[in-house]
Motif scaffolding. Structure first.
Motif, PDB file in Angstrom:
ATOM      1  N   ARG A 180       0.730  -1.171  -0.287  1.00 26.93           N
ATOM      2  CA  ARG A 180       0.002   0.133  -0.073  1.00 26.93           C
ATOM      3  C   ARG A 180       0.791   1.161   0.148  1.00 26.93           C
ATOM      4  O   ARG A 180       1.789   1.468   0.532  1.00 26.93           O
ATOM      5  CB  ARG A 180      -0.957  -0.058   1.238  1.00 26.93           C
ATOM      6  CG  ARG A 180      -2.257  -0.643   1.148  1.00 26.93           C
ATOM      7  CD  ARG A 180      -3.176   0.061   2.159  1.00 26.93           C
ATOM      8  NE  ARG A 180      -2.855  -0.365   3.598  1.00 26.93           N
ATOM      9  CZ  ARG A 180      -2.926   0.196   4.668  1.00 26.93           C
ATOM     10  NH1 ARG A 180      -3.771   1.461   4.466  1.00 26.93           N
ATOM     11  NH2 ARG A 180      -2.453   0.189   5.827  1.00 26.93           N
ATOM     12  N   LYS A 181       0.272   2.559  -0.763  1.00 27.34           N
ATOM     13  CA  LYS A 181       0.891   3.618  -0.672  1.00 27.34           C
ATOM     14  C   LYS A 181       0.348   4.250   0.684  1.00 27.34           C
ATOM     15  O   LYS A 181      -0.216   3.912   1.456  1.00 27.34           O
ATOM     16  CB  LYS A 181       0.560   4.429  -1.752  1.00 27.34           C
ATOM     17  CG  LYS A 181       0.868   3.828  -3.065  1.00 27.34           C
ATOM     18  CD  LYS A 181       0.163   4.732  -4.231  1.00 27.34           C
ATOM     19  CE  LYS A 181       0.370   4.245  -5.692  1.00 27.34           C
ATOM     20  NZ  LYS A 181      -0.431   4.940  -6.739  1.00 27.34           N
ATOM     21  N   ALA A 182       1.455   5.343   1.176  1.00 24.21           N
ATOM     22  CA  ALA A 182       1.385   5.855   2.393  1.00 24.21           C
ATOM     23  C   ALA A 182       0.051   6.658   2.584  1.00 24.21           C
ATOM     24  O   ALA A 182      -0.637   6.705   3.660  1.00 24.21           O
ATOM     25  CB  ALA A 182       2.268   7.085   2.327  1.00 24.21           C
ATOM     26  N   ASP A 183      -0.609   6.959   1.321  1.00 21.74           N
ATOM     27  CA  ASP A 183      -1.971   7.788   1.500  1.00 21.74           C
ATOM     28  C   ASP A 183      -3.204   6.855   0.980  1.00 21.74           C
ATOM     29  O   ASP A 183      -4.194   7.389   0.649  1.00 21.74           O
ATOM     30  CB  ASP A 183      -1.753   8.936   0.882  1.00 21.74           C
ATOM     31  CG  ASP A 183      -1.758   9.148  -0.775  1.00 21.74           C
ATOM     32  OD1 ASP A 183      -1.471   7.774  -1.224  1.00 21.74           O
ATOM     33  OD2 ASP A 183      -1.893   9.831  -1.533  1.00 21.74           O
ATOM     34  N   GLU A 184      -2.869   5.222   1.082  1.00 19.73           N
ATOM     35  CA  GLU A 184      -3.865   4.517   0.548  1.00 19.73           C
ATOM     36  C   GLU A 184      -4.687   3.860   1.642  1.00 19.73           C
ATOM     37  O   GLU A 184      -3.979   3.390   2.488  1.00 19.73           O
ATOM     38  CB  GLU A 184      -3.310   3.554  -0.474  1.00 19.73           C
ATOM     39  CG  GLU A 184      -4.032   2.597  -1.074  1.00 19.73           C
ATOM     40  CD  GLU A 184      -3.263   1.673  -2.105  1.00 19.73           C
ATOM     41  OE1 GLU A 184      -3.943   0.569  -2.649  1.00 19.73           O
ATOM     42  OE2 GLU A 184      -1.906   1.771  -2.207  1.00 19.73           O
ATOM     43  N   LEU A 185      -5.922   3.741   1.500  1.00 20.90           N
ATOM     44  CA  LEU A 185      -6.826   3.087   2.155  1.00 20.90           C
ATOM     45  C   LEU A 185      -6.454   1.579   1.941  1.00 20.90           C
ATOM     46  O   LEU A 185      -6.212   0.988   1.005  1.00 20.90           O
ATOM     47  CB  LEU A 185      -7.974   3.273   2.099  1.00 20.90           C
ATOM     48  CG  LEU A 185      -8.711   4.657   2.575  1.00 20.90           C
ATOM     49  CD1 LEU A 185     -10.112   4.901   1.872  1.00 20.90           C
ATOM     50  CD2 LEU A 185      -8.969   4.821   3.946  1.00 20.90           C
ATOM     51  N   ARG A 186      -6.724   0.783   3.302  1.00 17.30           N
ATOM     52  CA  ARG A 186      -6.906  -0.848   2.830  1.00 17.30           C
ATOM     53  C   ARG A 186      -8.042  -0.916   2.089  1.00 17.30           C
ATOM     54  O   ARG A 186      -8.848  -0.221   1.815  1.00 17.30           O
ATOM     55  CB  ARG A 186      -7.015  -1.227   4.448  1.00 17.30           C
ATOM     56  CG  ARG A 186      -5.750  -1.324   5.166  1.00 17.30           C
ATOM     57  CD  ARG A 186      -6.013  -2.017   6.612  1.00 17.30           C
ATOM     58  NE  ARG A 186      -6.752  -1.013   7.448  1.00 17.30           N
ATOM     59  CZ  ARG A 186      -7.105  -1.509   8.830  1.00 17.30           C
ATOM     60  NH1 ARG A 186      -6.522  -2.519   9.291  1.00 17.30           N
ATOM     61  NH2 ARG A 186      -7.864  -0.514   9.674  1.00 17.30           N
ATOM     62  N   GLN A 187      -8.393  -2.366   1.787  1.00 14.25           N
ATOM     63  CA  GLN A 187      -9.403  -2.719   1.083  1.00 14.25           C
ATOM     64  C   GLN A 187     -10.738  -2.620   2.016  1.00 14.25           C
ATOM     65  O   GLN A 187     -10.582  -3.106   3.109  1.00 14.25           O
ATOM     66  CB  GLN A 187      -9.258  -4.033   0.399  1.00 14.25           C
ATOM     67  CG  GLN A 187      -8.256  -4.229  -0.592  1.00 14.25           C
ATOM     68  CD  GLN A 187      -8.122  -5.642  -1.296  1.00 14.25           C
ATOM     69  OE1 GLN A 187      -8.455  -6.808  -0.633  1.00 14.25           O
ATOM     70  NE2 GLN A 187      -7.218  -5.722  -2.384  1.00 14.25           N
ATOM     71  N   ILE A 188     -11.830  -1.764   1.447  1.00 10.86           N
ATOM     72  CA  ILE A 188     -12.772  -1.551   2.065  1.00 10.86           C
ATOM     73  C   ILE A 188     -13.994  -2.099   1.634  1.00 10.86           C
ATOM     74  O   ILE A 188     -14.234  -2.361   0.388  1.00 10.86           O
ATOM     75  CB  ILE A 188     -13.156  -0.184   2.415  1.00 10.86           C
ATOM     76  CG1 ILE A 188     -11.839   0.802   2.698  1.00 10.86           C
ATOM     77  CG2 ILE A 188     -14.388   0.225   3.178  1.00 10.86           C
ATOM     78  CD1 ILE A 188     -11.513   0.833   4.187  1.00 10.86           C
ATOM     79  N   ALA A 189     -14.799  -2.831   2.855  1.00  6.59           N
ATOM     80  CA  ALA A 189     -16.096  -3.278   2.289  1.00  6.59           C
ATOM     81  C   ALA A 189     -17.259  -2.950   3.265  1.00  6.59           C
ATOM     82  O   ALA A 189     -16.846  -3.208   4.445  1.00  6.59           O
ATOM     83  CB  ALA A 189     -15.939  -4.939   2.262  1.00  6.59           C
ATOM     84  N   LEU A 190     -18.204  -2.473   2.857  1.00  2.02           N
ATOM     85  CA  LEU A 190     -19.377  -2.237   3.410  1.00  2.02           C
ATOM     86  C   LEU A 190     -20.527  -2.845   2.929  1.00  2.02           C
ATOM     87  O   LEU A 190     -21.090  -2.417   2.070  1.00  2.02           O
ATOM     88  CB  LEU A 190     -19.614  -0.657   3.346  1.00  2.02           C
ATOM     89  CG  LEU A 190     -18.374   0.176   3.943  1.00  2.02           C
ATOM     90  CD1 LEU A 190     -18.668   1.757   3.590  1.00  2.02           C
ATOM     91  CD2 LEU A 190     -18.165   0.205   5.348  1.00  2.02           C
ATOM     92  N   ILE A 191     -21.021  -4.037   3.850  1.00  2.00           N
ATOM     93  CA  ILE A 191     -22.001  -4.857   3.217  1.00  2.00           C
ATOM     94  C   ILE A 191     -23.430  -4.400   4.146  1.00  2.00           C
ATOM     95  O   ILE A 191     -23.355  -4.909   5.341  1.00  2.00           O
ATOM     96  CB  ILE A 191     -21.624  -6.209   3.320  1.00  2.00           C
ATOM     97  CG1 ILE A 191     -20.360  -6.572   2.660  1.00  2.00           C
ATOM     98  CG2 ILE A 191     -22.853  -7.161   2.929  1.00  2.00           C
ATOM     99  CD1 ILE A 191     -19.542  -7.701   2.857  1.00  2.00           C
ATOM    100  N   PRO A 192     -24.319  -3.856   3.694  1.00  2.50           N
ATOM    101  CA  PRO A 192     -25.463  -3.500   4.583  1.00  2.50           C
ATOM    102  C   PRO A 192     -26.518  -4.569   4.542  1.00  2.50           C
ATOM    103  O   PRO A 192     -26.377  -5.752   3.773  1.00  2.50           O
ATOM    104  CB  PRO A 192     -26.134  -2.404   3.536  1.00  2.50           C
ATOM    105  CG  PRO A 192     -25.761  -2.752   2.119  1.00  2.50           C
ATOM    106  CD  PRO A 192     -24.231  -3.233   2.331  1.00  2.50           C
ATOM    107  N   ASN A 193     -27.334  -4.529   5.587  1.00  3.09           N
ATOM    108  CA  ASN A 193     -28.566  -5.575   5.672  1.00  3.09           C
ATOM    109  C   ASN A 193     -27.830  -6.752   6.010  1.00  3.09           C
ATOM    110  O   ASN A 193     -28.353  -8.000   5.289  1.00  3.09           O
ATOM    111  CB  ASN A 193     -29.217  -5.719   4.705  1.00  3.09           C
ATOM    112  CG  ASN A 193     -30.042  -4.277   4.499  1.00  3.09           C
ATOM    113  OD1 ASN A 193     -30.899  -3.781   5.532  1.00  3.09           O
ATOM    114  ND2 ASN A 193     -30.130  -3.733   3.377  1.00  3.09           N
TER     115      ASN A 193
END
Length: 239
Positions: A8-21
């Motif tokens: 990852r780059k210094a300003d990069e988020l990790r892999q994000i997952a938002l699973i509703p319901n």
């Protein structure tokens, strides 16, 4: 330059997952993943308010937070078995509650409260920020349910809420620290942000003082992440 997991780059988020319901039960839920940090957030509507709000015609948002015993590499004792919550747990659940309340018009809720449960099933840094980001989705879904049931006349949520950690490791600013980075960081910060304003900032020189310039570099990373996370929330909610 710090070598990060998955390059990852210094300003990069990790892999994000938002699973509703995610839950079939409850009034709103979200399974949130920030890399290897996984949290289940669930909202429950309670038609009662705390005693201090009785007969005030206003509502309340509160949160509970906990870590499952095997969410970390070494087993964590259940706090229920100890008979009390740790100071860390109390601090985090209060942070989640006040962060979510900050963007809600509580008078629209009427005399009812929404409880947000955040249960960490796998921890690798940033559990509180993941809980806030996913807790917002659970809260939003619960409010939509109240709207559909005609229990409220308008959406009480007036802004988004996202949260992200930043820190300085080996004198390098980093975004969204995992546990190996966070546990060794010289400076540790958590940013809780709405669409265009600050809700709360927690920033600490863990191993040394830090300069205003260094703080602003972390804040710049957090603001960049804010827009990415809000877009992910919108996608998850279909809005």
């Amino acid at each position: 330059m710090v070598k990060r997991f998955l390059s990852r780059k210094a300003d990069e988020l990790r892999q994000i997952a938002l699973i509703p319901n995610y839950y079939p039960h409850g009034d709103g839920s979200c399974f949130v993943k920030f890399g290897r940090t996984h949290v289940i957030c669930a909202a429950t509507i309670d038609e009662r308010v705390p005693i201090f709000l009785k007969n005030t015609k206003t509502g309340w948002i509160t949160a509970e937070y906990g870590m499952l015993p095997c969410s970390c590499q070494d087993r964590t004792e259940r706090e229920a078995a100890k008979g009390k919550q740790s100071g860390r747990t109390l601090e985090i659940q209060r942070l989640i509650g006040r962060s979510l309340r900050s963007v809600v018009d509580l008078s629209i809720l009427g005399e009812r409260q929404i409880k947000i449960d955040c249960d960490v099933i796998q921890a690798d840094g940033g559990t509180r920020t993941a809980s806030i980001t996913g807790g917002y989705i659970a809260l939003y879904l619960a409010c939509q349910k109240l709207l559909k049931q005609h229990k409220i006349s308008e959406n009480p949520i007036k802004n988004h809420v996202v949260a992200i950690s930043c820190g300085i490791l080996n004198n390098e600013p980093l975004l969204d620290l995992d546990y190996s980075e966070d546990s060794n960081a010289e400076v540790d910060s958590n940013f809780i942000l709405s669409d265009d304003k600050i809700i709360e900032i927690q920033s600490c020189g863990e191993k040394r003082p830090f300069s205003e310039e260094e703080f602003l570099s972390l804040f710049e990373y957090a603001q960049k992440a804010r827009f990415e996370l809000i877009e992910k929330q919108k996608t998850a909610l279909g809005i």
